[in-house]
Motif scaffolding. Structure first.
Motif, PDB file in Angstrom:
ATOM      1  N   ARG A 141      17.975 -36.374  -1.035  1.00 34.15           N
ATOM      2  CA  ARG A 141      18.119 -34.922  -1.182  1.00 34.15           C
ATOM      3  C   ARG A 141      17.473 -34.227   0.011  1.00 34.15           C
ATOM      4  N   ASN A 142      18.024 -33.075   0.395  1.00 32.13           N
ATOM      5  CA  ASN A 142      17.439 -32.296   1.499  1.00 32.13           C
ATOM      6  C   ASN A 142      16.385 -31.320   0.947  1.00 32.13           C
ATOM      7  N   PRO A 143      15.733 -30.546   1.831  1.00 33.76           N
ATOM      8  CA  PRO A 143      14.652 -29.668   1.345  1.00 33.76           C
ATOM      9  C   PRO A 143      15.070 -28.680   0.243  1.00 33.76           C
ATOM     10  N   VAL A 144      16.346 -28.332   0.131  1.00 36.52           N
ATOM     11  CA  VAL A 144      16.724 -27.439  -0.974  1.00 36.52           C
ATOM     12  C   VAL A 144      17.362 -28.196  -2.144  1.00 36.52           C
ATOM     13  N   GLY A 145      17.276 -29.529  -2.119  1.00 38.37           N
ATOM     14  CA  GLY A 145      17.682 -30.317  -3.280  1.00 38.37           C
ATOM     15  C   GLY A 145      19.123 -30.805  -3.265  1.00 38.37           C
ATOM     16  N   ARG A 146      19.864 -30.433  -2.227  1.00 36.13           N
ATOM     17  CA  ARG A 146      21.249 -30.926  -2.158  1.00 36.13           C
ATOM     18  C   ARG A 146      21.293 -32.233  -1.361  1.00 36.13           C
ATOM     19  N   LEU A 147      22.530 -32.687  -1.127  1.00 36.29           N
ATOM     20  CA  LEU A 147      22.716 -33.963  -0.451  1.00 36.29           C
ATOM     21  C   LEU A 147      22.283 -33.857   1.015  1.00 36.29           C
ATOM     22  N   ASP A 148      21.399 -34.755   1.432  1.00 34.98           N
ATOM     23  CA  ASP A 148      20.882 -34.679   2.793  1.00 34.98           C
ATOM     24  C   ASP A 148      21.885 -35.272   3.773  1.00 34.98           C
ATOM     25  N   VAL A 149      22.273 -34.460   4.759  1.00 35.69           N
ATOM     26  CA  VAL A 149      23.157 -34.973   5.808  1.00 35.69           C
ATOM     27  C   VAL A 149      22.523 -34.749   7.174  1.00 35.69           C
ATOM     28  N   GLN A 150      22.930 -35.582   8.125  1.00 30.31           N
ATOM     29  CA  GLN A 150      22.464 -35.449   9.500  1.00 30.31           C
ATOM     30  C   GLN A 150      23.303 -34.393  10.220  1.00 30.31           C
ATOM     31  N   ARG A 151      22.998 -34.194  11.502  1.00 30.39           N
ATOM     32  CA  ARG A 151      23.750 -33.193  12.265  1.00 30.39           C
ATOM     33  C   ARG A 151      25.226 -33.545  12.376  1.00 30.39           C
ATOM     34  N   ASN A 152      25.540 -34.843  12.275  1.00 34.74           N
ATOM     35  CA  ASN A 152      26.949 -35.251  12.326  1.00 34.74           C
ATOM     36  C   ASN A 152      27.566 -35.327  10.920  1.00 34.74           C
ATOM     37  N   ALA A 200      27.928 -29.206  -1.387  1.00 33.43           N
ATOM     38  CA  ALA A 200      26.927 -30.213  -1.770  1.00 33.43           C
ATOM     39  C   ALA A 200      25.898 -30.443  -0.672  1.00 33.43           C
ATOM     40  N   THR A 201      26.236 -30.070   0.579  1.00 34.34           N
ATOM     41  CA  THR A 201      25.334 -30.359   1.697  1.00 34.34           C
ATOM     42  C   THR A 201      24.534 -29.135   2.136  1.00 34.34           C
ATOM     43  N   LEU A 202      24.592 -28.050   1.371  1.00 31.68           N
ATOM     44  CA  LEU A 202      23.846 -26.844   1.749  1.00 31.68           C
ATOM     45  C   LEU A 202      22.354 -27.162   1.894  1.00 31.68           C
ATOM     46  N   GLY A 203      21.738 -26.576   2.892  1.00 28.19           N
ATOM     47  CA  GLY A 203      20.313 -26.842   3.118  1.00 28.19           C
ATOM     48  C   GLY A 203      20.100 -27.787   4.286  1.00 28.19           C
ATOM     49  N   GLY A 204      21.185 -28.203   4.898  1.00 27.55           N
ATOM     50  CA  GLY A 204      21.103 -29.127   6.025  1.00 27.55           C
ATOM     51  C   GLY A 204      20.943 -28.403   7.349  1.00 27.55           C
ATOM     52  N   PHE A 207      35.255 -21.519   4.972  1.00 30.07           N
ATOM     53  CA  PHE A 207      36.394 -22.087   5.715  1.00 30.07           C
ATOM     54  C   PHE A 207      35.939 -22.649   7.065  1.00 30.07           C
ATOM     55  N   PHE A 208      35.307 -21.788   7.851  1.00 29.75           N
ATOM     56  CA  PHE A 208      34.933 -22.205   9.198  1.00 29.75           C
ATOM     57  C   PHE A 208      33.842 -23.275   9.143  1.00 29.75           C
ATOM     58  N   GLY A 209      32.947 -23.167   8.148  1.00 30.08           N
ATOM     59  CA  GLY A 209      31.893 -24.166   7.990  1.00 30.08           C
ATOM     60  C   GLY A 209      32.479 -25.548   7.760  1.00 30.08           C
ATOM     61  N   LEU A 210      33.527 -25.615   6.963  1.00 37.00           N
ATOM     62  CA  LEU A 210      34.179 -26.898   6.716  1.00 37.00           C
ATOM     63  C   LEU A 210      34.812 -27.423   8.000  1.00 37.00           C
ATOM     64  N   GLN A 211      35.326 -26.512   8.819  1.00 34.93           N
ATOM     65  CA  GLN A 211      35.917 -26.948  10.087  1.00 34.93           C
ATOM     66  C   GLN A 211      34.853 -27.394  11.079  1.00 34.93           C
ATOM     67  N   ILE A 212      33.706 -26.719  11.045  1.00 38.07           N
ATOM     68  CA  ILE A 212      32.619 -27.135  11.933  1.00 38.07           C
ATOM     69  C   ILE A 212      32.149 -28.536  11.527  1.00 38.07           C
ATOM     70  N   ALA A 213      32.043 -28.756  10.208  1.00 40.55           N
ATOM     71  CA  ALA A 213      31.680 -30.100   9.726  1.00 40.55           C
ATOM     72  C   ALA A 213      32.743 -31.107  10.173  1.00 40.55           C
ATOM     73  N   ALA A 214      34.002 -30.712  10.066  1.00 39.01           N
ATOM     74  CA  ALA A 214      35.093 -31.614  10.467  1.00 39.01           C
ATOM     75  C   ALA A 214      34.973 -31.965  11.944  1.00 39.01           C
ATOM     76  N   GLN A 215      34.601 -30.983  12.738  1.00 34.99           N
ATOM     77  CA  GLN A 215      34.454 -31.254  14.171  1.00 34.99           C
ATOM     78  C   GLN A 215      33.313 -32.223  14.451  1.00 34.99           C
ATOM     79  N   GLU A 216      32.198 -32.015  13.755  1.00 35.46           N
ATOM     80  CA  GLU A 216      31.056 -32.925  13.944  1.00 35.46           C
ATOM     81  C   GLU A 216      31.435 -34.346  13.515  1.00 35.46           C
ATOM     82  N   ILE A 217      32.135 -34.436  12.389  1.00 30.26           N
ATOM     83  CA  ILE A 217      32.542 -35.743  11.874  1.00 30.26           C
ATOM     84  C   ILE A 217      33.539 -36.394  12.839  1.00 30.26           C
ATOM     85  N   ALA A 218      34.502 -35.602  13.304  1.00 27.76           N
ATOM     86  CA  ALA A 218      35.500 -36.140  14.229  1.00 27.76           C
ATOM     87  C   ALA A 218      34.827 -36.616  15.514  1.00 27.76           C
TER      88      ALA A 218
END
Lengths: 144, 515
Positions: free
Chosen positions: B433-444, B462-466, B474-485
């Motif tokens: 869990r991350n500092p706000v209790g959601r799923l902890d993810v890295q910058r990628n 689910a990853t809020l707090g990262g 919408f754009f947040g999901l695309q930013i995540a998609a870019q990091e993942i890609a």
């Protein structure tokens, strides 16, 4: 736009150097400069250079103003209107003889060149720039 | 909508061929042999995304544009379309297709470049006012926002362009477990009768988790009222279907209590007042704020958010620069307590400034049919056809009133453990869990601790707090998609999206050329 300070500076340099130069190459021959083509190019590229160098300094001021905005954004309109003080300052420098290697630059030629360049750079920054540079908008306008 | 992505499931079914067994359920790591013994068929595919909402869609979109073939990806989902769940939620919370969302013009889930933006597209179709709006916003106009229908229709077009339906496998994901020897197994429960076995396992090197909101959480007083009085019709949450409330007000005049100071409260108020104006109703509205914002507020002159009349005003659900500018960079560099502080500074319920809303509420105040209270609900009980509500006010003690309906517009999200797959990740895949209790993810957007010769990625609420705040947009999901890609490109799964490829792919998008 959502720039960071370094993003502002990088975007300014890139857009003026690339888009600004291409446009200056195209438009200079038709400007009412009353001078030879070589002298005209000398003058218009000098304008571009001065806008770029002073622009880097202006960006520090804009970044400072941006700090008073809750969103820490830079509205599209600001990017357009800042052309007014920037253009006036550059014109006073040229008209006042502060640019030693340029003898004279007629007002209309300067105005057409500056305004059209500013508009094109602003338009490119507000959309087309994202097409080749997919990371640019989420990196605060940084290219490197 | 898909109940499955919103609500937890606890269905128990008798053993069938190819089902999970006790050994599988208890083991953190699975071997190929264990699945063979359980009779669960295995499908090999390098990349699996599940959830199948807009988070899965924009990630697959990005990867398709980076040259990943449809055969290398599968979308495991109970949804018929990527926007099905989202459209359900926006519709019940009073943003049907014709109304405008709260989303930036260049946050386009159908277009990774965000250009041309929605406003420019509307302008190209003749509505030049929208181009003017994005030119002068937010100084001389309220922020432009796209119509919900515009977002869904353009996503539909992109869905066919990238041949998304070829990648979709219908069903409900039950769990992800690490595989001995590397990679993961994702267990899918297909619709009953669709396959010979109860489960199918997808063996992949990468898994992307995009399950949306783990669930809705109601405030304790609302829950208590429902438990004690078994009444689900007079006291409703705005994220549930509650059309009957508006219909009842149409049949007879009534008084409604609205609770909350966010976008949903704004939209519900607009619906009530539109009904008053258009259908000539006499609805009386009492609006309860827990925190009443009467002026600009914040932690300093450089961090001051607008506010008035009870509301905290902000264009979008975060200060705009979290999606690319200063705040994005600042939070990305922060850790632990500093990150928690930054989240706190920009947090708090807020709503956008919209001239039509302000006009309606001003009129309501002037004419006396819109009244504001400050406090919190202490008790609710049914009295005949009405609900008696006791509100505890900070300066005048308890107040009691009766209402025809209570519309709770607070949008609390349930703990991530409420979602069975997320709970399983915490229990069996070493997710944290991350500092706000959601799923902890890295910058990628890699799920921390779950690496196993491959990676599990997660995006969305689910990853809020990262390290990136605007995840559930919408754009947040695309930013995540870019990091993942980008991370997948570094591992050789996709092709780099440099200026040349990006431009040629964009041109294909412009021509709606299928890829």
């Amino acid at each position: 736009m959502l720039p960071t300070l370094s993003g502002r500076i990088q975007t300014r340099i890139f857009l003026l150097a690339v888009v600004g130069s291409i446009w200056t190459l195209i438009i200079t021959p038709v400007l009412p400069t009353g001078a030879s083509l070589a002298a005209s190019y000398g003058a218009t590229f000098s304008v571009l250079l001065v806008v770029l160098v002073l622009g880097v300094l202006w960006e520090f001021l804009y970044h400072g103003i941006q700090q008073f905005r809750w969103e820490k954004d830079w509205p599209t309109l600001f990017g357009l209107l800042t052309g007014i003080p920037e253009g006036l300052l550059v014109w006073f420098l040229f008209a006042g003889g502060a640019i030693p290697w340029i003898d004279s630059l007629p007002g209309p030629a300067f105005a057409i060149h500056f305004v059209s360049t500013w508009l094109i750079v602003w338009l490119v920054a507000n959309g087309p720039m994202r097409v080749p540079f997919i990371h640019w908008r989420i990196n605060g306008g940084r290219l490197i | 909508m898909s109940e499955s992505t919103i609500a937890p499931q606890h269905a128990q079914t008798p053993p069938q061929p190819g089902d999970l067994n006790d050994q599988l359920i208890a083991s953190d790591f699975w071997t190929d042999q264990m699945l063979a013994e359980a009779g669960i068929p295995v499908v090999d595919v390098p990349f699996v995304t599940f959830g199948g909402g807009i988070g899965s869609f924009v990630t697959v979109d990005y990867l398709r544009i980076c040259g990943v073939p449809t055969s290398a990806m599968r979308v495991l989902t109970p949804l018929k379309t990527p926007w099905e769940s989202y459209e359900y939620l926006t519709t019940v919370s009073q943003i049907p297709r014709g109304e405008r969302l709260r989303s930036d013009s260049s946050s386009c889930p159908d277009n990774i470049w965000g250009f041309p933006s929605y406003a420019i597209r509307e302008a190209l179709q003749g509505d030049l006012k929208q181009a003017w709006n994005v030119l002068v916003e937010p100084i001389f106009a309220n922020y432009y926002t796209p119509r919900a229908g515009h977002a869904f229709e353009s996503m539909e077009k992109e869905m066919y362009r990238i041949r998304y339906p070829e990648m979709v496998v219908n069903g409900q994901v039950r769990m992800v477990r690490r595989r001995v020897g590397g990679g993961y197994f994702t267990i899918l429960t297909p619709p009953e009768g669709a396959t010979p076995t109860r489960r199918i396992a997808y063996r992949s090197q990468w898994v992307h988790v995009a399950v949306g909101y783990p669930g809705l959480k109601f405030l304790p007083d609302l829950q208590r009222y429902r438990n004690e009085h078994n009444d689900y019709s007079k006291v409703v949450n705005a994220y549930e279907r509650h059309e009957h409330v508006y219909e009842r007000l149409h049949q007879r005049p009534g008084t409604v209590l609205i609770r909350g100071g966010g976008i949903v409260a704004s939209r519900v108020l607009q619906r009530l007042i539109d009904d008053r104006d258009q259908r000539g109703l006499q609805t009386q509205i009492v609006h309860l704020f827990r925190t009443y914002v009467d002026r600009p507020h914040g932690t300093g002159i450089l961090k001051r958010r607008k506010g008035a009349d009870g509301w905290a005003y902000q264009g979008f659900n975060y200060p705009k620069s979290v999606w690319g500018g200063q705040l994005k960079q600042q939070v990305r560099k922060s850790e632990g307590e500093e990150r928690a502080r930054l989240y706190k500074e920009m947090g708090g319920t807020n709503t956008p400034v919209r001239r039509d809303w302000k006009e309606q509420l001003q009129r309501g105040r002037r004419e006396g049919w819109y009244r504001v209270m400050i406090g919190s609900i202490e008790e609710m009980k049914p009295v005949g056809d009405l609900v008696e509500v006791t509100v505890n006010t900070p300066d005048q003690g308890p107040h009691t009133g009766t209402f025809d309906a209570v519309i709770d517009c607070t949008g609390l999200e349930a703990d991530i453990r409420e979602h069975r797959v997320l709970a399983d990740l915490l229990d069996h895949s070493n997710a944290q869990r991350n500092p706000v209790g959601r799923l902890d993810v890295q910058r990628n957007f890699e799920v921390t601790g779950a690496q196993n010769g491959g990676k599990i990625y997660a995006s969305g609420s689910a990853t809020l707090g990262g390290p990136f705040p605007g995840v559930d947009t919408f754009f947040g999901l695309q930013i995540a998609a870019q990091e993942i890609a980008d991370d997948l490109i570094a591992q050789g799964f996709a092709q780099k999206l440099g200026p040349g490829r990006s431009t040629s792919q964009w041109w294909k998008w412009v021509r709606n050329k299928q890829i």
